[in-house]
Design an enzyme around this catalytic site. Structure first.
Site, PDB file in Angstrom:
ATOM      1  N   PRO A   2       0.988  -1.355   0.013  1.00 15.46           N
ATOM      2  CA  PRO A   2      -0.081  -0.148  -0.018  1.00 15.46           C
ATOM      3  C   PRO A   2       0.846   1.282  -0.003  1.00 15.46           C
ATOM      4  CG  PRO A   2      -0.561  -1.626   1.786  1.00 15.46           C
ATOM      5  CD  PRO A   2       0.646  -1.889   1.211  1.00 15.46           C
ATOM      6  N   ILE A   3       0.706   2.311  -0.782  1.00 14.75           N
ATOM      7  CA  ILE A   3       1.352   3.634  -0.811  1.00 14.75           C
ATOM      8  C   ILE A   3      -0.047   4.623  -0.702  1.00 14.75           C
ATOM      9  CG2 ILE A   3       2.577   5.214  -2.297  1.00 14.75           C
ATOM     10  CD1 ILE A   3       3.700   2.595  -3.716  1.00 14.75           C
TER      11      ILE A   3
END
Length: 61
Positions: A2-3
């Site tokens: 996840p970013i």
């Protein structure tokens, strides 16, 4: 991995920005059942002259 991108108005203390990074990391890790080591948080601070609300820069408030 996840970013997460977080946009904030400039001027907050570095401790508060670090707190946002920590809290967002925890929330995303728990929600997605992803190790905290895999979570990336990018904080962009935007100048008040470059952020508008109701057709006016925030810097005019």
């Amino acid at each position: 991995m996840p970013i997460i991108h977080v946009n904030l108005l400039e001027g907050r203390p570095k401790e508060k920005v670090a707190e946002v990074i920590e809290n967002v990391t925890k929330a995303v890790s728990e929600t997605l059942d992803s190790p905290v080591e895999n979570v990336r948080v990018i904080v962009t601070e935007v100048a008040k002259t470059h952020w508008g609300k109701a057709g006016e820069p925030i810097s005019r408030e």
